[in-house]
Design a protein around this motif. Structure first.
Motif, mmCIF file in Angstrom:
data_model
loop_
_atom_site.group_PDB
_atom_site.id
_atom_site.type_symbol
_atom_site.label_atom_id
_atom_site.label_comp_id
_atom_site.label_asym_id
_atom_site.label_seq_id
_atom_site.Cartn_x
_atom_site.Cartn_y
_atom_site.Cartn_z
ATOM 1 N N SER A 84 0.835 -1.206 0.000
ATOM 2 C CA SER A 84 0.000 0.000 0.000
ATOM 3 C C SER A 84 0.866 1.251 0.000
ATOM 4 N N ARG A 93 -0.741 7.781 1.422
ATOM 5 C CA ARG A 93 -2.162 7.800 1.047
ATOM 6 C C ARG A 93 -2.983 7.054 2.096
ATOM 7 N N SER A 94 -2.479 5.938 2.580
ATOM 8 C CA SER A 94 -3.208 5.180 3.608
ATOM 9 C C SER A 94 -3.407 6.007 4.869
ATOM 10 N N VAL A 111 -6.104 8.589 4.218
ATOM 11 C CA VAL A 111 -7.446 8.002 4.182
ATOM 12 C C VAL A 111 -7.936 7.697 5.592
ATOM 13 N N ILE A 112 -7.057 7.139 6.422
ATOM 14 C CA ILE A 112 -7.443 6.836 7.806
ATOM 15 C C ILE A 112 -7.757 8.118 8.566
ATOM 16 N N ASP A 114 -8.800 11.086 7.389
ATOM 17 C CA ASP A 114 -10.070 11.680 6.954
ATOM 18 C C ASP A 114 -11.263 10.860 7.439
ATOM 19 N N ALA A 115 -11.102 9.532 7.508
ATOM 20 C CA ALA A 115 -12.208 8.687 7.966
ATOM 21 C C ALA A 115 -12.516 8.942 9.432
ATOM 22 N N ALA A 118 -13.707 3.423 4.595
ATOM 23 C CA ALA A 118 -12.823 4.284 3.804
ATOM 24 C C ALA A 118 -11.695 3.484 3.154
ATOM 25 N N LEU A 119 -11.115 2.549 3.875
ATOM 26 C CA LEU A 119 -10.038 1.740 3.296
ATOM 27 C C LEU A 119 -10.565 0.826 2.196
ATOM 28 N N GLN A 172 -13.134 1.467 0.255
ATOM 29 C CA GLN A 172 -13.439 2.320 -0.887
ATOM 30 C C GLN A 172 -12.164 2.736 -1.616
ATOM 31 N N ALA A 173 -11.082 2.922 -0.867
ATOM 32 C CA ALA A 173 -9.811 3.320 -1.486
ATOM 33 C C ALA A 173 -9.028 2.131 -2.020
#
Length: 288
Positions: free
Chosen positions: A192, A196-197, A200-201, A203-204, A258-259, A261-262
């Motif tokens: 991964s 970016r991971s 994403v975490i 923002d979630a 979120a993960l 979806q990403a």
């Protein structure tokens, strides 16, 4: 026969003395009864006065208990002075002598818990209803007496701890401040994109409405695990307005959605097993 006569004389003397003391004993019992009445009225007056003040509930109970104890001590001393001519508190202490020391050692734990209860009630921390952890017991403080502290665990059990144990050992007060930080570890696969991971975490978690406004959501890389790269995720919850377990549940759902979806995989630990196949032994071929 002389011993029998002497014994009869002593018994007659004791009986006459008891009869002579009967009026004083009856008066002493009347003093004890009046003490009981006065103690009830004194406690009610103390309850009315403390109820109008801003004292904490545990301090109100302390004042009422001290008033009751003080009235009973005075009443019992008066009853003893009425029943026993020449009785004084100083004479009682002097007469006890070594016995007072023995009684002190025998009731050392009781006196220790009594004093610890007073000190616990006098300090500002750990009030009724607080969520605490003491001596490995977690729950809400339900009652504080002069000898023991009652903690109601979240599973429903009531645990009674001696005040000396609560006073001498560290006590965690989780409800001292309404805002508490919570955290969890989230792992992503090695292939991964870590930046970016982490975004994403972050923002979630930040999208969860129950979090404390203005408090930061933090995502830090913590370690390289056996099957994942782990992030330490931290956020703040207002425990007076929200249940910390419910907020944690919402955070987990938000991170997982979120993960997914990403397209970022959350790997699970794997275990490598070594299997040894048991093959039949091959017989040596005969030479041609």
């Amino acid at each position: 026969m002389q011993y029998i006569e002497m014994l009869q004389i002593q018994l007659n003397t004791m009986a006459l003395g008891f009869v002579a003391l009967l009026p004083q004993l009856v008066l002493a019992l009347v003093v004890v009864f009046l003490t009981w009445i006065v103690a009830r009225f004194a406690v009610r007056i103390a309850e009315m006065l403390t109820g109008r003040s801003r004292l904490r509930p545990d301090l109100q109970k302390l004042v009422e208990t001290l008033v009751r104890v003080a009235v009973w001590i005075i009443g019992l001393l008066l009853a003893a002075a009425v029943a026993i001519p020449g009785f004084t508190p100083a004479g009682m202490i002097a007469g006890l002598g070594i016995g007072a020391l023995a009684i002190g050692f025998a009731f050392q734990d009781i006196f220790e818990n009594f004093l610890a209860g007073i000190l616990i009630m006098l300090r500002d921390k750990m009030n009724l209803g607080d969520y605490v952890e003491a001596d490995g017991i977690s729950g809400n403080v339900e009652k504080i007496t002069l000898r023991e502290t009652h903690i109601r665990q979240f599973s429903g059990e009531l645990t009674i701890l001696p005040n000396a144990t609560v006073f001498k050992n560290p006590v965690k007060i989780f409800s001292d401040a309404p805002e508490r930080r919570d955290s969890m570890v989230v792992g992503v696969s090695y292939d991964s994109d870590l930046e970016r991971s982490a975004a994403v975490i972050h923002d979630a978690v930040a999208s969860v409405a129950a979090l404390v406004p203005g408090r930061p959501v933090e995502v830090f890389g913590s370690e390289f695990n056996s099957s994942s790269v782990d992030f330490n995720v931290r956020w703040w919850t207002n425990t007076k307005e929200n249940n910390i377990l419910v907020v944690r549940h919402e955070v987990i759902l938000a991170i997982k959605a979120a993960l997914d979806q990403a397209g970022i995989e959350i790997p699970f630990p794997y275990v490598t097993h070594t299997f040894k196949e048991s093959l039949p032994l091959e017989r040596p071929r005969k030479a041609a």
